[in-house]
Design a protein around this motif. Structure first.
Motif, mmCIF file in Angstrom:
data_model
loop_
_atom_site.group_PDB
_atom_site.id
_atom_site.type_symbol
_atom_site.label_atom_id
_atom_site.label_comp_id
_atom_site.label_asym_id
_atom_site.label_seq_id
_atom_site.Cartn_x
_atom_site.Cartn_y
_atom_site.Cartn_z
ATOM 1 N N LEU A 100 0.835 -1.206 0.000
ATOM 2 C CA LEU A 100 0.000 0.000 0.000
ATOM 3 C C LEU A 100 0.870 1.256 0.000
ATOM 4 O O LEU A 100 0.615 2.197 -0.748
ATOM 5 C CB LEU A 100 -0.928 -0.019 1.208
ATOM 6 N N ARG A 101 1.925 1.237 0.808
ATOM 7 C CA ARG A 101 2.856 2.366 0.812
ATOM 8 C C ARG A 101 3.489 2.556 -0.563
ATOM 9 O O ARG A 101 3.638 3.683 -1.040
ATOM 10 C CB ARG A 101 3.943 2.146 1.864
ATOM 11 N N ALA A 102 3.846 1.460 -1.204
ATOM 12 C CA ALA A 102 4.460 1.547 -2.536
ATOM 13 C C ALA A 102 3.461 2.073 -3.554
ATOM 14 O O ALA A 102 3.832 2.902 -4.414
ATOM 15 C CB ALA A 102 4.958 0.155 -2.963
ATOM 16 N N LEU A 103 2.213 1.666 -3.478
ATOM 17 C CA LEU A 103 1.187 2.139 -4.425
ATOM 18 C C LEU A 103 0.983 3.647 -4.317
ATOM 19 O O LEU A 103 0.672 4.311 -5.306
ATOM 20 C CB LEU A 103 -0.130 1.412 -4.184
ATOM 21 N N TYR A 104 1.146 4.166 -3.127
ATOM 22 C CA TYR A 104 0.972 5.608 -2.895
ATOM 23 C C TYR A 104 2.304 6.358 -2.819
ATOM 24 O O TYR A 104 2.330 7.511 -2.423
ATOM 25 C CB TYR A 104 0.164 5.844 -1.613
ATOM 26 N N HIS A 105 3.377 5.677 -3.181
ATOM 27 C CA HIS A 105 4.719 6.289 -3.182
ATOM 28 C C HIS A 105 5.047 6.903 -1.823
ATOM 29 O O HIS A 105 5.490 8.034 -1.725
ATOM 30 C CB HIS A 105 4.834 7.346 -4.277
ATOM 31 N N ARG A 106 4.831 6.116 -0.765
ATOM 32 C CA ARG A 106 5.042 6.606 0.601
ATOM 33 C C ARG A 106 6.098 5.791 1.328
ATOM 34 O O ARG A 106 6.005 5.573 2.499
ATOM 35 C CB ARG A 106 3.740 6.507 1.409
ATOM 36 N N ARG A 107 7.067 5.304 0.666
ATOM 37 C CA ARG A 107 8.109 4.468 1.296
ATOM 38 C C ARG A 107 8.982 5.252 2.200
ATOM 39 O O ARG A 107 9.304 6.291 2.259
ATOM 40 C CB ARG A 107 8.938 3.780 0.233
#
Length: 107
Positions: A100-107
């Motif tokens: 989910l973090r990767a889908l929203y570019h929130r790594r």
């Protein structure tokens, strides 16, 4: 909500039936997401994350941005399952958080 005296004296506890339905009531009546059926039973963490993302972006009930709403719902599910959640399923859901973090570019 039904209450009964606790054995610890003086304090009141909600009855088992009232406690049992708490998370269901929160999910149905709060500004929670309208989830796709069986989202947390999917085997692939990426599919879980994609389903949560779709639900968050479609929802008219959410108050926060889609990423926070999706992550909150996933965390809510994990926390409510508690110790009853098998280790393999917990690992899959934790991996879904990373997806989910990767889908929203929130790594």
């Amino acid at each position: 909500m039904a209450t009964q005296p606790s054995s610890t004296g003086g304090q009141w506890k909600r009855s088992h039936k009232a406690r049992k339905r708490w998370s269901q009531r929160v999910t149905e009546s709060s500004d929670a997401l309208d989830l796709e059926t069986g989202v947390f039973t999917l085997e692939d963490p990426r599919e879980i994350a994609l389903s949560l993302k779709r639900s968050a972006e479609r929802s008219q009930r959410r108050k926060a941005d889609p990423f926070l709403s999706a992550m909150s719902m996933l965390t809510f599910y994990i926390n409510r399952a508690g110790r009853r959640l098998p280790a393999d399923k917990r690992a899959r859901l934790e991996a879904a958080k990373d997806e989910l973090r990767a889908l929203y570019h929130r790594r």
